[in-house]
Design an enzyme around this catalytic site. Structure first.
Site, PDB file in Angstrom:
ATOM      1  N   CYS A 239       1.428  -6.927  14.536  1.00 29.90           N
ATOM      2  CA  CYS A 239       2.629  -6.365  14.683  1.00 29.90           C
ATOM      3  C   CYS A 239       3.934  -7.304  14.832  1.00 29.90           C
ATOM      4  O   CYS A 239       4.939  -6.927  14.802  1.00 29.90           O
ATOM      5  CB  CYS A 239       2.725  -5.661  16.154  1.00 29.90           C
ATOM      6  SG  CYS A 239       1.636  -4.198  16.586  1.00 29.90           S
TER       7      CYS A 239
ATOM      8  N   LYS B  57      -3.370   6.038  10.821  1.00 30.02           N
ATOM      9  CA  LYS B  57      -2.473   5.342  10.172  1.00 30.02           C
ATOM     10  C   LYS B  57      -2.899   4.471   9.102  1.00 30.02           C
ATOM     11  O   LYS B  57      -3.926   3.839   9.082  1.00 30.02           O
ATOM     12  CB  LYS B  57      -1.795   4.521  11.178  1.00 30.02           C
ATOM     13  CG  LYS B  57      -0.411   3.606  10.582  1.00 30.02           C
ATOM     14  CD  LYS B  57       0.215   3.037  11.501  1.00 30.02           C
ATOM     15  CE  LYS B  57       1.381   2.173  10.964  1.00 30.02           C
ATOM     16  NZ  LYS B  57       1.116   0.999  10.126  1.00 30.02           N
TER      17      LYS B  57
ATOM     18  N   LYS C  94      -3.044  -2.002   5.974  1.00 31.13           N
ATOM     19  CA  LYS C  94      -4.142  -3.050   5.297  1.00 31.13           C
ATOM     20  C   LYS C  94      -5.028  -3.551   6.327  1.00 31.13           C
ATOM     21  O   LYS C  94      -6.154  -3.685   6.140  1.00 31.13           O
ATOM     22  CB  LYS C  94      -3.170  -4.010   4.819  1.00 31.13           C
ATOM     23  CG  LYS C  94      -2.430  -3.850   3.835  1.00 31.13           C
ATOM     24  CD  LYS C  94      -1.680  -4.943   3.141  1.00 31.13           C
ATOM     25  CE  LYS C  94      -0.713  -5.606   4.094  1.00 31.13           C
ATOM     26  NZ  LYS C  94       0.395  -5.166   4.247  1.00 31.13           N
TER      27      LYS C  94
ATOM     28  N   CYS D 262       0.326  -9.514  19.728  1.00 36.27           N
ATOM     29  CA  CYS D 262      -0.152  -9.009  18.379  1.00 36.27           C
ATOM     30  C   CYS D 262       0.143  -9.551  17.121  1.00 36.27           C
ATOM     31  O   CYS D 262       1.264  -9.314  16.820  1.00 36.27           O
ATOM     32  CB  CYS D 262      -0.350  -7.462  18.464  1.00 36.27           C
ATOM     33  SG  CYS D 262      -0.937  -6.679  16.967  1.00 36.27           S
TER      34      CYS D 262
ATOM     35  N   HIS E 101       0.750  -1.223   0.062  1.00 36.81           N
ATOM     36  CA  HIS E 101      -0.008   0.055   0.004  1.00 36.81           C
ATOM     37  C   HIS E 101       0.918   1.117  -0.068  1.00 36.81           C
ATOM     38  O   HIS E 101       2.070   1.242  -0.121  1.00 36.81           O
ATOM     39  CB  HIS E 101      -1.087  -0.180   1.213  1.00 36.81           C
ATOM     40  CG  HIS E 101      -0.419   0.229   2.499  1.00 36.81           C
ATOM     41  ND1 HIS E 101       0.429   0.967   3.098  1.00 36.81           N
ATOM     42  CD2 HIS E 101      -0.276  -0.884   3.644  1.00 36.81           C
ATOM     43  CE1 HIS E 101       0.550   0.799   4.264  1.00 36.81           C
ATOM     44  NE2 HIS E 101       0.257  -0.350   4.382  1.00 36.81           N
TER      45      HIS E 101
END
Length: 502
Positions: free
Chosen positions: A128, A292, A295, A125, A17
């Site tokens: 992350c 932010k 995706k 996570c 992206h």
């Protein structure tokens, strides 16, 4: 002199992206500018293929992990080329050269006594790929991706990060992290006390097996971070580039991965017996509506669509100018269209069209010879002196702003001098020659100066002016204009009537 710049290696769980393009463009600007100044440069980018979320994405697609990454890596490999980014190597963490080096690297840490076995229990996570502390969560969710974390409990291997707290604090005093406010954030985190972190995963088969225990694979960050070093050992077959480029390594990263690059990575390097990179620059986020671009948040924009509509140089220009580089900034995609028309089309494109058309009309295409006037020469000299300083300081936005001062000065000069009026009276022939010469020399210097930002547009301007397409920085100087006979230039940035991308 040498210069080594890296982007983070990007997860391949989905297509690129615009946020990924942002970092790649910035790194390419840095690399191209160094090349302009005659510095031997190495620019590395690539993809991280061993993440848990990649493995899960492959399962959802009904493919093996290797099949999945082989397919999707191609869009990532195409991204730098489509962005006009001139990379020296594209690394995949599934490369055999990388995998072999990671195993050697981790073995060195193990042999140094900095690895021990323990049980990890806590939040994780997957987006992350980071172990979290409870106090970092917001309503049980990752504060970055705003998704629930998973509870992970498994026996694995830990790295003695806490052992390196004092050494890390000393690094920060030496300017290892920039900008300063990011360095202060890292220093505060480290000063509060470091906890050892897991460097392996026992619950997934997708990854690089540990050399001392092949039932476990390297934690994705213990694998991915090593790419900056491993690439130098196999990018040029049969040649090890570590001694040449590692001492001048500059990592360009987003602020969300600053802890990995400015805490975990230097500590691991010290444990393995390597020097640390020269500098890590942590830039802010490119935001859309103050959120932010990601995706997982569903607000990503396909850079290939933007390039298809506006061209790579326009996307590069927008990324460099829309938000002050290094800071967070909320950008509007409608701003791409506005800057394309107003700054690229009118300020730069129109200036070239008018200048070449007037030289063709009033001087039969022959650029008048002469000496560049003091005001224009001073504006060129300001760029030649100050832009390198700004780019060295990662002030990419300030540098292009400074170059644009010359572009706007030339436009103001056209309006003030009104060459179309001067051309009506032969008594003004000498003054008209001076104006046309100034415009051509100023545009030539601007074209060389913007090469790092607009590598496709820069040579087009030089060719339209009949000048060598040599982008050496010493050519950003008054009086370098070579004799030439030219024709009216084609539009640099044709008007776009409608845009489905913005």
């Amino acid at each position: 002199m040498r210069f080594y710049v890296t982007t983070p290696i990007y997860y391949v769980n989905d297509r690129p992206h615009i946020g990924h393009s942002y970092t790649t463009i910035a790194a390419d600007i840095l690399a191209r500018h160094q090349r302009q100044r005659g510095v031997e440069t190495f620019f590395l980018t690539g993809v991280d293929e061993h993440a848990t979320k990649v493995w899960r994405a492959a399962e959802n697609a009904g493919l093996s992990a290797q099949e999945f990454v082989d397919r999707i890596a191609e869009s990532w490999r195409a991204l730098p080329e489509r962005l006009n980014a001139e990379t020296d190597f594209f690394l995949r963490t599934t490369d055999e050269g990388h995998k072999a080096f990671v195993r050697q690297f981790l073995q060195r840490i193990y042999d140094n006594g900095d690895v021990y076995e323990d049980v990890y229990s806590g939040p994780y996570c997957v987006s992350c790929e980071e172990f979290k502390n409870d106090d970092e969560l917001v309503d049980g969710k990752c504060p970055i991706h705003l998704i629930p974390v998973e509870h992970l409990e498994e026996k694995n291997y830990f790295f003695r990060l806490s052992k390196y707290q004092d050494a890390l604090l000393a690094l920060y005093d030496e300017g290892f992290v920039v900008p300063e406010f990011r360095r202060n954030e890292v220093r505060s985190f480290v000063s509060s006390g470091l906890r050892d972190f897991s460097i392996s995963r026992a619950g997934q088969p997708w990854g690089i097996p540990l050399p001392w225990d092949e039932t476990q694979v390297a934690y994705v960050w213990a694998d991915a971070l090593v790419n900056y070093l491993s690439a130098l050992t196999y990018a040029h077959p049969g040649e090890d580039l570590i001694d040449a480029f590692w001492p001048v390594a500059h990592h360009l990263v987003g602020k969300d991965i600053i802890r990995f690059h400015c805490v975990y990575w230097p500590a691991m390097l010290l444990s393995a017996g390597y020097s640390v990179p020269k500098q890590v620059f942590a830039h802010g986020w490119l935001l859309l509506d103050d959120v932010k671009i990601s995706k997982s948040l569903g607000n990503a924009l396909d850079p290939f669509e933007l390039i298809e509509t506006y061209g790579a140089d326009a996307v590069r220009y927008w990324c460099a100018r829309a938000v002050s580089f290094g800071q967070d900034g909320s950008a509007s995609f409608a701003d791409i269209a506005a800057r394309y028309e107003r700054e690229l089309g009118n300020d730069l494109g129109n200036l070239l069209s008018r200048t070449t058309a007037m030289i063709a009309k009033y001087r039969a295409g022959r650029i008048p010879e002469g000496t560049t006037s003091p005001a224009i020469a001073a504006a060129i000299a300001d760029i030649a002196d100050r832009v390198p300083e700004q780019i060295e300081a990662f002030d990419l936005t300030g540098a292009i702003d400074r170059i644009w001062v010359l572009v706007r000065e030339l436009n103001r000069y056209v309006t003030e001098q009104a060459p179309w009026t001067l051309a009506k009276d032969e008594a003004n022939a000498e003054q008209l020659d001076q104006v046309l010469h100034d415009l051509a020399d100023g545009l030539r210097a601007a074209a060389v100066a913007i090469w790092a930002y607009l590598p496709e547009t820069s040579p087009k301007i030089l060719e339209a002016l009949g000048q060598p397409t040599d982008a050496a920085w010493e050519r950003v100087a008054a009086g370098e204009l070579e004799p030439a006979t030219i024709a009216p230039a084609a539009p640099l940035f044709p008007r776009i009537e409608s845009s489905g991308a913005a």
